[in-house]
Design a protein around this motif. Structure first.
Motif, PDB file in Angstrom:
ATOM      1  N   UNK A  23       0.866  -1.179   0.000  1.00 26.62           N
ATOM      2  CA  UNK A  23       0.000   0.000   0.000  1.00 26.62           C
ATOM      3  C   UNK A  23       0.900   1.225   0.000  1.00 26.62           C
ATOM      4  N   UNK A  24       1.413   1.607  -1.160  1.00 21.36           N
ATOM      5  CA  UNK A  24       2.381   2.708  -1.216  1.00 21.36           C
ATOM      6  C   UNK A  24       1.763   4.037  -0.820  1.00 21.36           C
ATOM      7  N   UNK A  25       2.616   4.886  -0.262  1.00 21.98           N
ATOM      8  CA  UNK A  25       2.151   6.205   0.150  1.00 21.98           C
ATOM      9  C   UNK A  25       2.678   6.545   1.519  1.00 21.98           C
ATOM     10  N   UNK A  26       3.498   7.583   1.601  1.00 24.18           N
ATOM     11  CA  UNK A  26       4.134   7.923   2.873  1.00 24.18           C
ATOM     12  C   UNK A  26       3.144   8.418   3.907  1.00 24.18           C
ATOM     13  N   UNK A  27       2.007   8.961   3.463  1.00 22.79           N
ATOM     14  CA  UNK A  27       1.039   9.494   4.415  1.00 22.79           C
ATOM     15  C   UNK A  27      -0.001   8.446   4.807  1.00 22.79           C
ATOM     16  N   UNK A  28       0.164   7.228   4.317  1.00 23.70           N
ATOM     17  CA  UNK A  28      -0.791   6.173   4.642  1.00 23.70           C
ATOM     18  C   UNK A  28      -0.461   5.540   5.977  1.00 23.70           C
ATOM     19  N   UNK A  29      -1.482   5.380   6.789  1.00 25.95           N
ATOM     20  CA  UNK A  29      -1.343   4.601   8.011  1.00 25.95           C
ATOM     21  C   UNK A  29      -2.256   3.399   7.858  1.00 25.95           C
ATOM     22  N   UNK A  30      -1.640   2.246   7.763  1.00 21.92           N
ATOM     23  CA  UNK A  30      -2.407   1.022   7.526  1.00 21.92           C
ATOM     24  C   UNK A  30      -2.919   0.482   8.848  1.00 21.92           C
ATOM     25  N   UNK A  31      -4.203   0.330   8.959  1.00 24.81           N
ATOM     26  CA  UNK A  31      -4.823  -0.199  10.179  1.00 24.81           C
ATOM     27  C   UNK A  31      -4.944  -1.718  10.128  1.00 24.81           C
ATOM     28  N   UNK A  32      -5.221  -2.203   8.952  1.00 25.72           N
ATOM     29  CA  UNK A  32      -5.397  -3.649   8.792  1.00 25.72           C
ATOM     30  C   UNK A  32      -5.166  -4.014   7.342  1.00 25.72           C
ATOM     31  N   UNK A  33      -4.599  -5.188   7.128  1.00 24.46           N
ATOM     32  CA  UNK A  33      -4.477  -5.738   5.785  1.00 24.46           C
ATOM     33  C   UNK A  33      -5.007  -7.154   5.804  1.00 24.46           C
ATOM     34  N   UNK A  34      -5.512  -7.570   4.680  1.00 25.43           N
ATOM     35  CA  UNK A  34      -6.146  -8.882   4.623  1.00 25.43           C
ATOM     36  C   UNK A  34      -6.047  -9.444   3.219  1.00 25.43           C
ATOM     37  N   UNK A  35      -6.214 -10.745   3.154  1.00 27.37           N
ATOM     38  CA  UNK A  35      -6.328 -11.446   1.883  1.00 27.37           C
ATOM     39  C   UNK A  35      -7.691 -12.127   1.838  1.00 27.37           C
ATOM     40  N   UNK A  36      -8.349 -11.962   0.705  1.00 29.15           N
ATOM     41  CA  UNK A  36      -9.593 -12.653   0.422  1.00 29.15           C
ATOM     42  C   UNK A  36      -9.374 -13.479  -0.841  1.00 29.15           C
ATOM     43  N   UNK A  37     -10.272 -14.401  -1.081  1.00 31.69           N
ATOM     44  CA  UNK A  37     -10.200 -15.154  -2.321  1.00 31.69           C
ATOM     45  C   UNK A  37     -11.595 -15.432  -2.851  1.00 31.69           C
ATOM     46  N   UNK A  38     -11.653 -15.657  -4.140  1.00 29.67           N
ATOM     47  CA  UNK A  38     -12.944 -15.889  -4.780  1.00 29.67           C
ATOM     48  C   UNK A  38     -12.796 -16.829  -5.954  1.00 29.67           C
ATOM     49  N   UNK A  39     -13.712 -17.772  -6.040  1.00 28.14           N
ATOM     50  CA  UNK A  39     -13.803 -18.654  -7.196  1.00 28.14           C
ATOM     51  C   UNK A  39     -15.101 -18.334  -7.922  1.00 28.14           C
ATOM     52  N   UNK A  40     -15.160 -18.611  -9.211  1.00 30.12           N
ATOM     53  CA  UNK A  40     -16.372 -18.279  -9.975  1.00 30.12           C
ATOM     54  C   UNK A  40     -17.609 -18.914  -9.357  1.00 30.12           C
ATOM     55  N   UNK A  41     -18.650 -18.118  -9.223  1.00 26.82           N
ATOM     56  CA  UNK A  41     -19.915 -18.627  -8.712  1.00 26.82           C
ATOM     57  C   UNK A  41     -20.026 -18.635  -7.205  1.00 26.82           C
ATOM     58  N   UNK A  42     -18.977 -18.235  -6.532  1.00 25.46           N
ATOM     59  CA  UNK A  42     -19.001 -18.216  -5.068  1.00 25.46           C
ATOM     60  C   UNK A  42     -18.684 -16.827  -4.554  1.00 25.46           C
ATOM     61  N   UNK A  43     -19.081 -16.598  -3.300  1.00 28.25           N
ATOM     62  CA  UNK A  43     -18.790 -15.313  -2.679  1.00 28.25           C
ATOM     63  C   UNK A  43     -17.317 -15.214  -2.325  1.00 28.25           C
ATOM     64  N   UNK A  44     -16.870 -13.984  -2.290  1.00 27.43           N
ATOM     65  CA  UNK A  44     -15.503 -13.739  -1.855  1.00 27.43           C
ATOM     66  C   UNK A  44     -15.405 -14.070  -0.369  1.00 27.43           C
ATOM     67  N   UNK A  45     -14.363 -14.781   0.015  1.00 29.22           N
ATOM     68  CA  UNK A  45     -14.223 -15.179   1.407  1.00 29.22           C
ATOM     69  C   UNK A  45     -12.903 -14.686   1.986  1.00 29.22           C
TER      70      UNK A  45
END
Length: 119
Positions: A23-45
């Motif tokens: 998440x580039x940007x010197x003024x950014x303060x990251x509170x949380x990062x996450x990974x999600x995944x999705x397969x066709x026909x299903x909700x992102x999890x």
């Protein structure tokens, strides 16, 4: 903020991959990062999350196999994926909650990176 996700690819069952999200940007303060995944026909999890206090959560299906970590100096999170299974095949999306210039946190998504696990 344009999240930069990378690291997807083709791997055999039992193999490993590491995904990276920045998440580039010197003024950014990251509170949380996450990974999600999705397969066709299903909700992102949700796959894994990490907060600025290094609190982590995982989907039950990846516990013990995946590990999320971060380097807040460069606003980057990593997802180490081990013992990959065909069921892990999906497009993986990076997600982040970021505060910019003291304003309320906003949620951002990366462009997605494809992980394919072949049997």
């Amino acid at each position: 903020v344009q999240l930069q996700a990378s690291g997807g690819g083709l791997v055999h069952v039992g193999g490993s991959l590491t995904l990276t999200c920045a998440a580039p940007g010197r003024r950014n303060i990251v509170r949380k990062m996450a990974w999600y995944r999705q397969v066709p026909g299903k909700q992102r999890e949700m796959v894994a999350t990490i907060t600025w206090r290094d609190s982590t959560t995982y989907a039950d299906s990846v516990k013990g196999r995946f590990a999320i970590s971060r380097d807040w100096r460069i606003n980057t999170a990593y997802l180490q994926m081990n013992s990959l299974e065909p069921e892990d095949t999906a497009v993986y999306y990076c997600n982040a909650e970021i505060t910019i210039d003291g304003k309320p946190s906003q949620e951002f998504w990366g462009q997605g990176t494809l992980v394919t696990v072949s049997s």
